[in-house]
Design a protein around this motif. Structure first.
Motif, short mmCIF file in Angstrom:
data_model
loop_
_atom_site.label_atom_id
_atom_site.label_comp_id
_atom_site.label_asym_id
_atom_site.label_seq_id
_atom_site.Cartn_x
_atom_site.Cartn_y
_atom_site.Cartn_z
N ALA A 232 -3.74 -9.02 7.88
CA ALA A 232 -3.15 -7.98 7.34
C ALA A 232 -2.22 -8.30 6.18
CB ALA A 232 -1.94 -7.30 8.36
N HIS A 233 -1.64 -9.53 6.28
CA HIS A 233 -1.11 -10.26 5.07
C HIS A 233 -1.89 -10.34 3.86
CE1 HIS A 233 2.31 -12.26 3.08
NE2 HIS A 233 1.51 -13.61 2.95
N ALA B 156 -2.31 -7.19 2.28
CA ALA B 156 -1.29 -6.90 1.41
C ALA B 156 -1.05 -7.57 0.20
CB ALA B 156 0.14 -7.06 2.38
N GLY C 88 -3.03 -6.30 -2.59
CA GLY C 88 -2.70 -4.87 -2.82
C GLY C 88 -3.60 -3.91 -2.38
N GLU C 89 -4.43 -4.00 -1.07
CA GLU C 89 -5.19 -3.37 -0.34
C GLU C 89 -4.67 -3.23 1.02
OE1 GLU C 89 -7.63 -1.55 -0.67
OE2 GLU C 89 -8.54 -2.27 -2.65
N ARG C 90 -5.20 -1.99 1.57
CA ARG C 90 -4.76 -1.54 2.99
C ARG C 90 -6.16 -2.06 3.96
NH1 ARG C 90 -3.44 4.62 4.00
NH2 ARG C 90 -5.55 4.71 2.54
N GLU C 91 -5.86 -2.64 4.84
CA GLU C 91 -6.96 -3.27 5.79
C GLU C 91 -7.60 -2.26 6.44
OE1 GLU C 91 -7.60 -6.31 9.64
OE2 GLU C 91 -5.42 -5.74 9.00
#
Length: 285
Positions: free
Chosen positions: A82-83, A86, A89-92
């Protein structure tokens, strides 16, 4: 996208992975700890130049597919994954577009530990996206099928000649597993209303299966997380199994585990399948 922070994070994670952890020779001539950049790139199925630029804070914004490959190569935890997304600049998980098909490392590890029980992971369209050898022995080797055919709904309603079930239905009795699968598909249409693959699957099933068409038009939503079902196997015959459906948090995925009463005929059938299944199949998740 925070290029410098992303670069530092990638370097730190790469240095923590030992070559032997990913099946590579260690050797004594390595100048830096951990993996080499080209090794990470190879494991992630991207070019060495692309990965090197990311570590040098010079790269363009990586795609979600690239990020998934890097996370897998570096064996990131769920929190680290997840980090990573982030920082890039993307959502998982982009819940608004289509179901997630990437399986979390923790879920994959759980599948590996369920050595005596058939278990598989499906997304909300009932697409099989991971499985263990026992699931392959019970339901057929998914690795030999095109991705479009690795779908529980197709296996139930559109049994294909030459598959594990031949022309016979995979599921018998009260069709609870079938009802569950249709219900998950209906719920998926509310989560992913613009997914063309999902719409095509529904259209295909309605045309090819009167049984599916009846269930679909009934508008019922029946999700049982535990039920009993009979499956017919060409080598061991009918097997009466319980199935349990466990939701994977934050991924719109389900872990389906098949179990049998200890000492029952089904329990003996699973023991036999473990032997004959591993002898005749080479399965990877």
């Amino acid at each position: 996208m925070d290029k410098r922070a992303l670069a530092a994070f990638l370097r730190s994670r790469r240095e923590l992975i030992r070559p032997q952890d990913v099946g590579l020779p260690g050797g004594s001539r390595r100048r830096t700890p951990g993996l080499r950049r080209e090794e990470v790139a190879q494991l992630a199925h991207i070019s060495t130049d692309h990965y090197s630029r990311l570590e040098q804070a010079r790269g363009r914004q990586p795609s979600r597919q690239v990020l998934h490959g890097i996370a897998r190569a570096l064996r990131l935890s769920d929190q680290e994954r997840a980090h990573l997304f982030a920082l890039a600049g993307e959502r998982e998980h982009d819940r608004g577009r289509r179901p997630a098909r990437e399986v979390a490392p923790a879920t994959t590890a759980l599948l590996d530990r369920l050595a005596d029980l058939p278990a598989l992971v499906v997304d909300d369209t009932c697409q099989v996206i991971a499985w263990n050898p026992m699931a392959a022995a019970l339901l057929g080797d998914f690795s030999t099928l095109p991705h479009t055919d690795r779908n529980v709904l197709r296996r139930i309603f559109l049994p294909a000649p030459g598959g594990i079930t031949g022309d016979a239905p995979l599921i018998t009795d009260d069709q609870r597993l079938a009802a569950n699968a249709v219900s998950f598909l209906r719920l998926a249409t509310t989560r992913y209303p613009d997914d063309a693959e999902l719409r095509a699957l529904i259209a295909e099933l309605q045309v090819g299966s009167p049984a599916f068409a009846r269930m679909w038009h009934a508008q019922e939503v029946q999700v049982d997380h535990h039920a009993r079902q009979v499956l017919h196997h060409p080598q061991v015959g009918p097997v009466e199994l319980d199935f349990q459906i466990l939701s994977v948090p934050d991924r719109d995925q389900q872990l389906v585990i098949f179990t049998a009463d200890p000492g029952s005929n089904a329990d003996q059938a699973l023991r036999l399948l473990k032997v004959i299944g591993t002898q005749r199949m080479d399965v990877s998740g």
